[in-house]
Design a protein around this motif. Structure first.
Motif, mmCIF file in Angstrom:
data_model
loop_
_atom_site.group_PDB
_atom_site.id
_atom_site.type_symbol
_atom_site.label_atom_id
_atom_site.label_comp_id
_atom_site.label_asym_id
_atom_site.label_seq_id
_atom_site.Cartn_x
_atom_site.Cartn_y
_atom_site.Cartn_z
ATOM 1 N N ALA A 119 0.864 -1.052 0.112
ATOM 2 C CA ALA A 119 0.219 -0.099 -0.092
ATOM 3 C C ALA A 119 0.923 1.204 0.051
ATOM 4 C CB ALA A 119 -0.931 -0.106 1.178
ATOM 5 N N PRO A 120 0.752 2.295 -0.723
ATOM 6 C CA PRO A 120 1.360 3.597 -0.721
ATOM 7 C C PRO A 120 1.079 4.166 0.401
ATOM 8 C CG PRO A 120 -0.238 3.529 -2.442
ATOM 9 C CD PRO A 120 -0.363 2.069 -1.966
ATOM 10 N N PRO A 121 1.842 5.217 0.846
ATOM 11 C CA PRO A 121 1.628 6.229 1.832
ATOM 12 C C PRO A 121 0.544 7.050 1.386
ATOM 13 C CG PRO A 121 3.957 5.978 1.682
ATOM 14 C CD PRO A 121 3.424 5.203 0.285
ATOM 15 N N THR A 122 -0.353 7.122 2.375
ATOM 16 C CA THR A 122 -1.672 8.262 2.117
ATOM 17 C C THR A 122 -1.213 9.426 2.467
ATOM 18 O OG1 THR A 122 -2.398 7.371 4.283
ATOM 19 C CG2 THR A 122 -3.205 6.040 2.324
ATOM 20 N N SER A 123 -0.367 9.787 3.547
ATOM 21 C CA SER A 123 -0.264 10.936 3.848
ATOM 22 C C SER A 123 1.222 11.414 4.370
ATOM 23 C CB SER A 123 -1.077 11.602 5.141
ATOM 24 O OG SER A 123 -0.904 10.654 6.215
ATOM 25 N N ILE A 124 1.875 12.607 4.393
ATOM 26 C CA ILE A 124 2.891 13.063 4.596
ATOM 27 C C ILE A 124 3.151 14.256 5.281
ATOM 28 C CG2 ILE A 124 3.760 13.586 2.408
ATOM 29 C CD1 ILE A 124 6.641 12.902 3.001
ATOM 30 N N SER A 125 3.614 14.595 6.204
ATOM 31 C CA SER A 125 3.784 15.831 6.986
ATOM 32 C C SER A 125 5.041 16.288 7.750
ATOM 33 C CB SER A 125 2.641 16.194 7.832
ATOM 34 O OG SER A 125 2.680 15.188 8.692
ATOM 35 N N VAL A 126 5.475 17.298 7.720
ATOM 36 C CA VAL A 126 6.581 17.873 8.356
ATOM 37 C C VAL A 126 6.286 18.647 9.448
ATOM 38 C CG1 VAL A 126 8.984 18.884 8.180
ATOM 39 C CG2 VAL A 126 8.030 17.423 6.260
ATOM 40 N N PRO A 156 8.333 2.792 4.277
ATOM 41 C CA PRO A 156 9.098 3.680 3.241
ATOM 42 C C PRO A 156 10.238 3.958 3.502
ATOM 43 C CG PRO A 156 7.408 4.920 4.638
ATOM 44 C CD PRO A 156 7.271 3.593 5.146
ATOM 45 N N LEU A 157 11.087 4.216 2.564
ATOM 46 C CA LEU A 157 12.110 5.005 2.757
ATOM 47 C C LEU A 157 12.144 6.483 2.928
ATOM 48 C CD1 LEU A 157 15.526 4.999 2.806
ATOM 49 C CD2 LEU A 157 15.356 5.157 0.210
ATOM 50 N N VAL A 158 12.468 7.046 4.160
ATOM 51 C CA VAL A 158 12.296 8.439 4.334
ATOM 52 C C VAL A 158 13.666 9.177 4.457
ATOM 53 C CG1 VAL A 158 11.370 10.067 5.892
ATOM 54 C CG2 VAL A 158 10.257 7.772 5.553
ATOM 55 N N TYR A 159 13.844 10.273 3.682
ATOM 56 C CA TYR A 159 15.078 11.066 3.618
ATOM 57 C C TYR A 159 14.604 12.548 3.629
ATOM 58 C CZ TYR A 159 14.289 10.836 -1.177
ATOM 59 O OH TYR A 159 13.853 10.961 -2.500
ATOM 60 N N PHE A 160 15.514 13.460 4.012
ATOM 61 C CA PHE A 160 15.421 14.903 4.205
ATOM 62 C C PHE A 160 16.281 15.747 3.104
ATOM 63 C CE2 PHE A 160 14.030 13.829 8.264
ATOM 64 C CZ PHE A 160 12.858 14.841 8.593
ATOM 65 N N LYS A 161 15.893 16.698 2.469
ATOM 66 C CA LYS A 161 16.692 17.472 1.587
ATOM 67 C C LYS A 161 16.715 19.021 2.230
ATOM 68 C CE LYS A 161 16.001 15.347 -2.696
ATOM 69 N NZ LYS A 161 15.575 15.352 -4.150
ATOM 70 N N ARG A 162 17.688 19.723 1.786
ATOM 71 C CA ARG A 162 17.837 21.370 2.336
ATOM 72 C C ARG A 162 18.136 21.988 0.836
ATOM 73 N NH1 ARG A 162 20.472 24.581 6.962
ATOM 74 N NH2 ARG A 162 20.567 26.606 5.836
ATOM 75 N N ASP A 163 16.895 22.839 0.673
ATOM 76 C CA ASP A 163 17.255 23.561 -0.632
ATOM 77 C C ASP A 163 17.205 22.623 -2.013
ATOM 78 O OD1 ASP A 163 17.037 25.992 0.730
ATOM 79 O OD2 ASP A 163 19.082 26.056 1.130
ATOM 80 N N GLY A 164 16.516 21.613 -1.828
ATOM 81 C CA GLY A 164 16.762 20.634 -2.968
ATOM 82 C C GLY A 164 17.827 19.625 -3.098
ATOM 83 N N SER A 288 12.723 19.753 3.083
ATOM 84 C CA SER A 288 11.826 18.984 2.502
ATOM 85 C C SER A 288 12.046 17.306 3.100
ATOM 86 C CB SER A 288 11.700 18.772 0.819
ATOM 87 O OG SER A 288 12.881 18.281 0.460
ATOM 88 N N CYS A 289 10.922 16.765 3.302
ATOM 89 C CA CYS A 289 10.924 15.262 3.519
ATOM 90 C C CYS A 289 10.376 14.483 2.500
ATOM 91 C CB CYS A 289 10.095 15.002 4.723
ATOM 92 S SG CYS A 289 9.965 13.200 5.200
ATOM 93 N N GLU A 290 11.130 13.340 1.831
ATOM 94 C CA GLU A 290 10.695 12.781 0.392
ATOM 95 C C GLU A 290 10.759 11.472 1.066
ATOM 96 O OE1 GLU A 290 12.806 13.563 -2.800
ATOM 97 O OE2 GLU A 290 12.420 15.706 -2.852
ATOM 98 N N GLN A 301 6.448 14.045 -1.178
ATOM 99 C CA GLN A 301 7.241 15.106 -0.470
ATOM 100 C C GLN A 301 6.431 16.233 0.239
ATOM 101 O OE1 GLN A 301 10.080 17.298 -2.818
ATOM 102 N NE2 GLN A 301 8.745 19.064 -3.038
ATOM 103 N N SER A 302 6.870 16.531 1.363
ATOM 104 C CA SER A 302 6.399 17.504 2.000
ATOM 105 C C SER A 302 7.611 18.697 2.461
ATOM 106 C CB SER A 302 5.523 17.229 3.316
ATOM 107 O OG SER A 302 5.115 18.267 4.046
ATOM 108 N N GLU A 303 7.157 19.759 2.199
ATOM 109 C CA GLU A 303 8.211 21.039 2.477
ATOM 110 C C GLU A 303 7.850 21.947 3.489
ATOM 111 O OE1 GLU A 303 9.546 21.392 -2.198
ATOM 112 O OE2 GLU A 303 8.484 22.893 -1.565
#
Length: 436
Positions: A119-126, A156-164, A288-290, A301-303
């Protein structure tokens, strides 16, 4: 007679897909029955989902047979339309044939397959941990972003980005002792000189202070092993630009990832990113969290953009307050989007609030049954988050109420009764002071 059964393995499927279970078997005997089971509770319960009885049915629509030498090769198929997470689990195909010798004895064989439903994730929030939180001018503080991902299976595999750009973070499997689940609290030390005393203005030179000597190696971030050092800051430096600490290197990010099962068979994943906040460079930084997941064709993703509060918009109702009215002073918003959530503190300049307290927390300050003595009183609202602070002052002007006689208030300013009129001109003055 002989009988062999095998089931074709299935690749993982996604919720909503149609799935066909295929059972292959070979025999030289006469068919008796085919039964498909869904196995639950660790194999203790078997639920029939398809039955073919050769004695009472001549419908071979779900079976195919091929003549191969003198054997019969069959394939029984069962279609599951729009699979759900509850369909996840093992399935069994049971086949029975008549024994050639007795024609009454039944020979049985079975095969099994596991249906893996994703099942794919249904929601993502930061969100920010421990908010609302105050701003600290002179001591560095850790800041933690929390990414919450719900509804996925598997995790899921979760990781963060800064300014892309992806952030290289140090794994943090367990929080430091004494820290909250999602917000490690060990603080970054201010860079000190070799005498471990506050630097003077003459020694500091330019804003931000000088660099520590090459021999100094202050601990940073969560790697700190000593207790945090809090310096006494002379009053002479209070007006200087903040923050009053120096970063000698790029920030060190710490990452933690956990997941917990949910009753519907999915998981809730939480990832945290912790680092020592530097308002000078982190203000207006985009994080952003992807999420990558095998059931997703592209990452979710959520930013959030870290922003200090600026330009509070304050309203006062009623706009023409009269003696005895209930006055509400409310922060309606800011000139910009603010993240994390600000902490609001109200004070009365030079005195206590109407209820006798020194301060009040929240976006709204309520003054009930205002007396005439509050005319001209000044109220300060401080809005702050870990990135900065701003003060807003507003003045309360109280008109006389023609329905309440003058001179009928007790020493506390509460109303007690009759007669008299007085008109006071009203003006609300708002002054915004921003600490940057």
């Amino acid at each position: 007679a002989y009988l062999t059964v095998s089931i074709e393995p299935l690749p993982p499927v996604v919720v909503g897909d149609a799935v066909t279970l295929k059972c292959n078997f070979k025999t030289d005997g006469k068919m008796r029955e085919i039964v498909w089971y869904r196995v639950t509770d660790g194999g203790t319960i078997k639920q029939k989902i398809f039955t073919f009885d050769a004695m009472f049915s001549t419908n071979f629509s779900q079976m195919e047979n091929y003549r191969k030498r003198e054997d019969l090769v069959y394939q029984s198929t069962v279609r599951l339309p729009e699979v759900r997470i509850s369909d996840n689990g093992p399935y069994e195909c049971h086949v029975g044939i008549y024994d050639r010798a007795t024609r009454e004895k039944v020979v049985l064989a079975s095969g099994n397959v596991f249906l893996n439903v994703m099942a794919p994730p249904t929601s993502i929030s930061v969100l920010a941990a421990d908010t609302p939180a105050p701003f600290s001018r002179y001591q560095a503080q850790n800041f933690t972003l929390v990414c919450v991902v719900s509804g996925g299976k598997p995790a899921p595999l979760v990781y963060f980005k800064r300014d892309g750009e992806p952030i290289e973070a140090t794994p943090l499997p367990e929080p430091p002792a004494g820290a909250g689940s999602w917000a490690p609290r060990n603080l970054l030390h201010r860079d000190l000189d070799d005498t471990k005393v506050p630097k003077s203005l003459a020694a500091e030179g330019g804003v931000g202070g000088g660099k520590p000597p090459a021999t100094a190696d202050p601990p940073r971030g969560l790697a700190a092993e000593r207790d945090p050092v809090t310096e006494t800051i002379p009053e002479t430096v209070v007006s200087r630009e903040f923050p009053r600490w120096v970063h000698v290197a790029e920030p060190i990010y710490y990452f933690r990832h956990t997941h917990a099962p949910v009753s519907d068979g999915t998981v809730e994943a939480r990832a945290t990113l912790t680092w020592t906040l530097n308002p000078q460079i982190d203000n207006e930084a985009l994080f952003s969290c992807e999420v990558k997941h095998p059931a997703l064709s592209m990452p979710m993703q959520s930013e959030v953009t870290l922003v200090a509060p600026k330009g509070p918009k304050i309203t006062m109702t009623p706009t023409r307050a009269r003696v005895g009215d209930t006055v509400r002073i409310l922060v309606q918003g800011f000139q910009n989007e603010v993240f994390p959530e600000p902490l609001f503190t109200w004070t009365r300049v030079g005195s206590r609030l109407l209820d006798g307290s020194t301060e009040h927390d929240g976006k709204e300050l309520v003054l009930e049954r205002v007396p005439a003595e509050l005319n001209g009183s000044m109220y300060r609202c401080t809005a702050q988050n870990p990135l900065g602070s701003t003060d807003t002052h507003t003045r309360l002007i109280v008109f006389e109420n023609p329905n309440i006689p003058r001179g009928t208030e007790d020493s506390n300013g509460s109303l007690t009764g009759h007669c008299g009129f007085r008109l006071v001109l009203a003006l609300t003055l708002t002054v915004i002071l921003e600490l940057t």
